[in-house]
Design an enzyme around this catalytic site. Sequence first.
Site, PDB file in Angstrom:
ATOM      1  N   LYS A   1       0.836  -1.215   0.000  1.00  0.00           N
ATOM      2  CA  LYS A   1       0.000   0.000   0.000  1.00  0.00           C
ATOM      3  C   LYS A   1       0.867   1.260   0.000  1.00  0.00           C
ATOM      4  O   LYS A   1       0.682   2.147  -0.824  1.00  0.00           O
ATOM      5  CB  LYS A   1      -0.940   0.015   1.221  1.00  0.00           C
ATOM      6  CG  LYS A   1      -1.907  -1.158   1.274  1.00  0.00           C
ATOM      7  CD  LYS A   1      -2.875  -1.047   2.425  1.00  0.00           C
ATOM      8  CE  LYS A   1      -2.243  -1.102   3.805  1.00  0.00           C
ATOM      9  NZ  LYS A   1      -1.575  -2.386   4.139  1.00  0.00           N
TER      10      LYS A   1
ATOM     11  N   ARG B   1      -0.937  -8.722  13.348  1.00  0.00           N
ATOM     12  CA  ARG B   1      -1.481  -7.809  12.332  1.00  0.00           C
ATOM     13  C   ARG B   1      -2.210  -8.577  11.248  1.00  0.00           C
ATOM     14  O   ARG B   1      -3.245  -8.131  10.735  1.00  0.00           O
ATOM     15  CB  ARG B   1      -0.347  -6.973  11.720  1.00  0.00           C
ATOM     16  CG  ARG B   1       0.173  -5.909  12.680  1.00  0.00           C
ATOM     17  CD  ARG B   1       1.570  -5.434  12.331  1.00  0.00           C
ATOM     18  NE  ARG B   1       1.661  -4.782  11.047  1.00  0.00           N
ATOM     19  CZ  ARG B   1       2.808  -4.581  10.397  1.00  0.00           C
ATOM     20  NH1 ARG B   1       3.952  -4.977  10.920  1.00  0.00           N
ATOM     21  NH2 ARG B   1       2.811  -3.973   9.235  1.00  0.00           N
TER      22      ARG B   1
ATOM     23  N   ARG C   1      11.595  -5.434   5.737  1.00  0.00           N
ATOM     24  CA  ARG C   1      11.376  -4.046   5.287  1.00  0.00           C
ATOM     25  C   ARG C   1      12.284  -3.063   6.029  1.00  0.00           C
ATOM     26  O   ARG C   1      12.502  -3.188   7.227  1.00  0.00           O
ATOM     27  CB  ARG C   1       9.916  -3.644   5.529  1.00  0.00           C
ATOM     28  CG  ARG C   1       9.688  -2.148   5.283  1.00  0.00           C
ATOM     29  CD  ARG C   1       8.240  -1.785   5.222  1.00  0.00           C
ATOM     30  NE  ARG C   1       7.513  -2.175   6.426  1.00  0.00           N
ATOM     31  CZ  ARG C   1       6.190  -2.069   6.544  1.00  0.00           C
ATOM     32  NH1 ARG C   1       5.477  -1.620   5.534  1.00  0.00           N
ATOM     33  NH2 ARG C   1       5.608  -2.435   7.656  1.00  0.00           N
TER      34      ARG C   1
ATOM     35  N   ARG D   1     -10.426   0.303   7.913  1.00  0.00           N
ATOM     36  CA  ARG D   1      -9.932  -1.026   8.244  1.00  0.00           C
ATOM     37  C   ARG D   1     -10.989  -1.862   8.956  1.00  0.00           C
ATOM     38  O   ARG D   1     -10.701  -3.007   9.322  1.00  0.00           O
ATOM     39  CB  ARG D   1      -8.736  -0.902   9.193  1.00  0.00           C
ATOM     40  CG  ARG D   1      -7.406  -1.008   8.540  1.00  0.00           C
ATOM     41  CD  ARG D   1      -6.413  -0.709   9.636  1.00  0.00           C
ATOM     42  NE  ARG D   1      -5.185  -1.401   9.442  1.00  0.00           N
ATOM     43  CZ  ARG D   1      -4.123  -0.859   8.840  1.00  0.00           C
ATOM     44  NH1 ARG D   1      -4.177   0.336   8.342  1.00  0.00           N
ATOM     45  NH2 ARG D   1      -3.020  -1.539   8.744  1.00  0.00           N
TER      46      ARG D   1
ATOM     47  N   ARG E   1      10.724  -0.698  11.299  1.00  0.00           N
ATOM     48  CA  ARG E   1       9.554  -0.355  12.099  1.00  0.00           C
ATOM     49  C   ARG E   1       9.431  -1.279  13.306  1.00  0.00           C
ATOM     50  O   ARG E   1       9.675  -2.476  13.201  1.00  0.00           O
ATOM     51  CB  ARG E   1       8.281  -0.459  11.237  1.00  0.00           C
ATOM     52  CG  ARG E   1       7.832   0.893  10.717  1.00  0.00           C
ATOM     53  CD  ARG E   1       6.744   0.798   9.700  1.00  0.00           C
ATOM     54  NE  ARG E   1       5.562   0.065  10.122  1.00  0.00           N
ATOM     55  CZ  ARG E   1       4.467  -0.044   9.383  1.00  0.00           C
ATOM     56  NH1 ARG E   1       4.412   0.540   8.196  1.00  0.00           N
ATOM     57  NH2 ARG E   1       3.432  -0.726   9.804  1.00  0.00           N
TER      58      ARG E   1
HETATM   59  P1  AP5 Z   1       4.757  -1.618   1.966  1.00  0.00           P
HETATM   60  O1  AP5 Z   1       4.436  -0.841   0.742  1.00  0.00           O
HETATM   61  O2  AP5 Z   1       5.502  -0.900   3.043  1.00  0.00           O
HETATM   62  O3  AP5 Z   1       3.436  -2.354   2.503  1.00  0.00           O
HETATM   63  P2  AP5 Z   1       2.125  -1.790   3.198  1.00  0.00           P
HETATM   64  O4  AP5 Z   1       0.962  -2.451   2.544  1.00  0.00           O
HETATM   65  O5  AP5 Z   1       2.143  -0.306   3.250  1.00  0.00           O
HETATM   66  O6  AP5 Z   1       2.313  -2.437   4.628  1.00  0.00           O
HETATM   67  P3  AP5 Z   1       2.184  -1.802   6.062  1.00  0.00           P
HETATM   68  O7  AP5 Z   1       2.970  -2.711   6.985  1.00  0.00           O
HETATM   69  O8  AP5 Z   1       2.532  -0.354   6.084  1.00  0.00           O
HETATM   70  O9  AP5 Z   1       0.671  -2.004   6.300  1.00  0.00           O
HETATM   71  P4  AP5 Z   1      -0.043  -2.035   7.621  1.00  0.00           P
HETATM   72  O10 AP5 Z   1      -1.405  -1.988   7.100  1.00  0.00           O
HETATM   73  O11 AP5 Z   1       0.270  -3.154   8.532  1.00  0.00           O
HETATM   74  O12 AP5 Z   1       0.559  -0.768   8.410  1.00  0.00           O
HETATM   75  P5  AP5 Z   1       0.029   0.696   8.661  1.00  0.00           P
HETATM   76  O13 AP5 Z   1       1.182   1.596   8.758  1.00  0.00           O
HETATM   77  O14 AP5 Z   1      -1.074   1.019   7.729  1.00  0.00           O
HETATM   78  O15 AP5 Z   1       5.615  -2.898   1.512  1.00  0.00           O
HETATM   79  C1  AP5 Z   1       6.079  -3.859   2.459  1.00  0.00           C
HETATM   80  C2  AP5 Z   1       7.461  -4.400   2.053  1.00  0.00           C
HETATM   81  O16 AP5 Z   1       7.341  -5.118   0.830  1.00  0.00           O
HETATM   82  C3  AP5 Z   1       8.516  -3.320   1.793  1.00  0.00           C
HETATM   83  O17 AP5 Z   1       9.757  -3.812   2.232  1.00  0.00           O
HETATM   84  C4  AP5 Z   1       8.493  -3.129   0.284  1.00  0.00           C
HETATM   85  O18 AP5 Z   1       9.747  -2.673  -0.210  1.00  0.00           O
HETATM   86  C5  AP5 Z   1       8.170  -4.535  -0.189  1.00  0.00           C
HETATM   87  N1  AP5 Z   1       7.388  -4.557  -1.425  1.00  0.00           N
HETATM   88  C6  AP5 Z   1       6.327  -3.753  -1.733  1.00  0.00           C
HETATM   89  N2  AP5 Z   1       5.825  -4.067  -2.940  1.00  0.00           N
HETATM   90  C7  AP5 Z   1       6.578  -5.104  -3.397  1.00  0.00           C
HETATM   91  C8  AP5 Z   1       6.562  -5.898  -4.593  1.00  0.00           C
HETATM   92  N3  AP5 Z   1       5.666  -5.674  -5.559  1.00  0.00           N
HETATM   93  N4  AP5 Z   1       7.477  -6.896  -4.714  1.00  0.00           N
HETATM   94  C9  AP5 Z   1       8.406  -7.128  -3.750  1.00  0.00           C
HETATM   95  N5  AP5 Z   1       8.480  -6.402  -2.603  1.00  0.00           N
HETATM   96  C10 AP5 Z   1       7.583  -5.417  -2.436  1.00  0.00           C
HETATM   97  O19 AP5 Z   1      -0.621   0.512  10.113  1.00  0.00           O
HETATM   98  C11 AP5 Z   1       0.191   0.245  11.244  1.00  0.00           C
HETATM   99  C12 AP5 Z   1      -0.674   0.077  12.462  1.00  0.00           C
HETATM  100  O20 AP5 Z   1      -1.382   1.320  12.727  1.00  0.00           O
HETATM  101  C13 AP5 Z   1      -1.780  -0.979  12.382  1.00  0.00           C
HETATM  102  O21 AP5 Z   1      -1.290  -2.253  12.740  1.00  0.00           O
HETATM  103  C14 AP5 Z   1      -2.812  -0.439  13.365  1.00  0.00           C
HETATM  104  O22 AP5 Z   1      -2.447  -0.744  14.681  1.00  0.00           O
HETATM  105  C15 AP5 Z   1      -2.705   1.066  13.188  1.00  0.00           C
HETATM  106  N6  AP5 Z   1      -3.682   1.583  12.216  1.00  0.00           N
HETATM  107  C16 AP5 Z   1      -3.413   2.192  11.013  1.00  0.00           C
HETATM  108  N7  AP5 Z   1      -4.555   2.520  10.380  1.00  0.00           N
HETATM  109  C17 AP5 Z   1      -5.575   2.127  11.186  1.00  0.00           C
HETATM  110  C18 AP5 Z   1      -6.980   2.148  11.074  1.00  0.00           C
HETATM  111  N8  AP5 Z   1      -7.599   2.648   9.982  1.00  0.00           N
HETATM  112  N9  AP5 Z   1      -7.717   1.634  12.086  1.00  0.00           N
HETATM  113  C19 AP5 Z   1      -7.130   1.146  13.196  1.00  0.00           C
HETATM  114  N10 AP5 Z   1      -5.793   1.059  13.363  1.00  0.00           N
HETATM  115  C20 AP5 Z   1      -5.025   1.544  12.370  1.00  0.00           C
HETATM  116 MG    MG Z   2       2.214   1.141   4.809  1.00  0.00          MG
END
Ligand code: AP5
Ligand code: MG
Length: 206
Positions: free
Chosen positions: A13, A164, A122, A88, A153
């Site tokens: 994402k 997660r 990552r 979410r 992270r």
């Molecule tokens: P990356 O692009 O970083 O993946 P991502 O989908 O953004 O993953 P996140 O870990 O950021 O998602 P998340 O939903 O757990 O975390 P968030 O910060 O939203 O890619 C991942 C890795 O893969 C990287 O190393 C990248 O280089 C690699 N990669 C990417 N594409 C690739 C490809 N095509 N091929 C190979 N490698 C690739 O949320 C964190 C926390 O915040 C949650 O756990 C929750 O506690 C809280 N939170 C956030 N939003 C809410 C909400 N709406 N409601 C409640 N709690 C929330």
């Molecule tokens: Mg992210």
Amino acid sequence: MNVILLGPPGAGKGTQAVRIAEKYQIPHISTGDIFRKNIKEQTPIGVVAKSYIDKGQLVPDEVVIEIVRQRLAEKDCEKGYLLDGFPRTTFQAEALAGFTTVDTVLNLDIDLNLLMKRLTGRRVCSACGESFHVSFIGDAKECSKCGGALIQRADDNEETVNNRLVAYTNQTAPLIDYYTKQGTLKNVQADGKIDEVFAAITRVLG
Ligand code: AP5
Ligand code: MG
């Protein structure tokens, strides 16, 4: 253009959001990034958010909904926005529908078994936010885009990633059905190369 990026942790994402925001000139709003900024600055929201994020659990709906409601009211969202990581839960999706109209929900579709490796390997730039993976950059300590320090992270350890993924399956995956019924969901295969996934997204968004 009001767009949601849906998908499990590690689906790409954040990686795709940076590219979408640049091409379509819309603000990238990541609730995870907003929480991490608050945690760094030790704000009251940050203190609450940290207690959930460290365990791999979702932050309570009422906290996150109010943050997004206020952010979408800002001027730069008038011509559209890209939501990354929100909604979410079905409750969040229903609240969102009360203050905006969503045009497209991009569902990054990927086998959950691929995600542990992506997340534990990552590295994120502490300056510009770009994500990298150790399989491409080895043990590099600096961002190749801006020279910022690369960090891991706190929630990218095996135990928290497992939690997660459970939270995603139980609380977020039902949104695929929710937005399919609304007619706004578009599936994008997210297991290809980064550029291939982006090309598929641009075919959907035009
Ligand atoms: P990356 O692009 O970083 O993946 P991502 O989908 O953004 O993953 P996140 O870990 O950021 O998602 P998340 O939903 O757990 O975390 P968030 O910060 O939203 O890619 C991942 C890795 O893969 C990287 O190393 C990248 O280089 C690699 N990669 C990417 N594409 C690739 C490809 N095509 N091929 C190979 N490698 C690739 O949320 C964190 C926390 O915040 C949650 O756990 C929750 O506690 C809280 N939170 C956030 N939003 C809410 C909400 N709406 N409601 C409640 N709690 C929330
Ligand atoms: Mg992210």
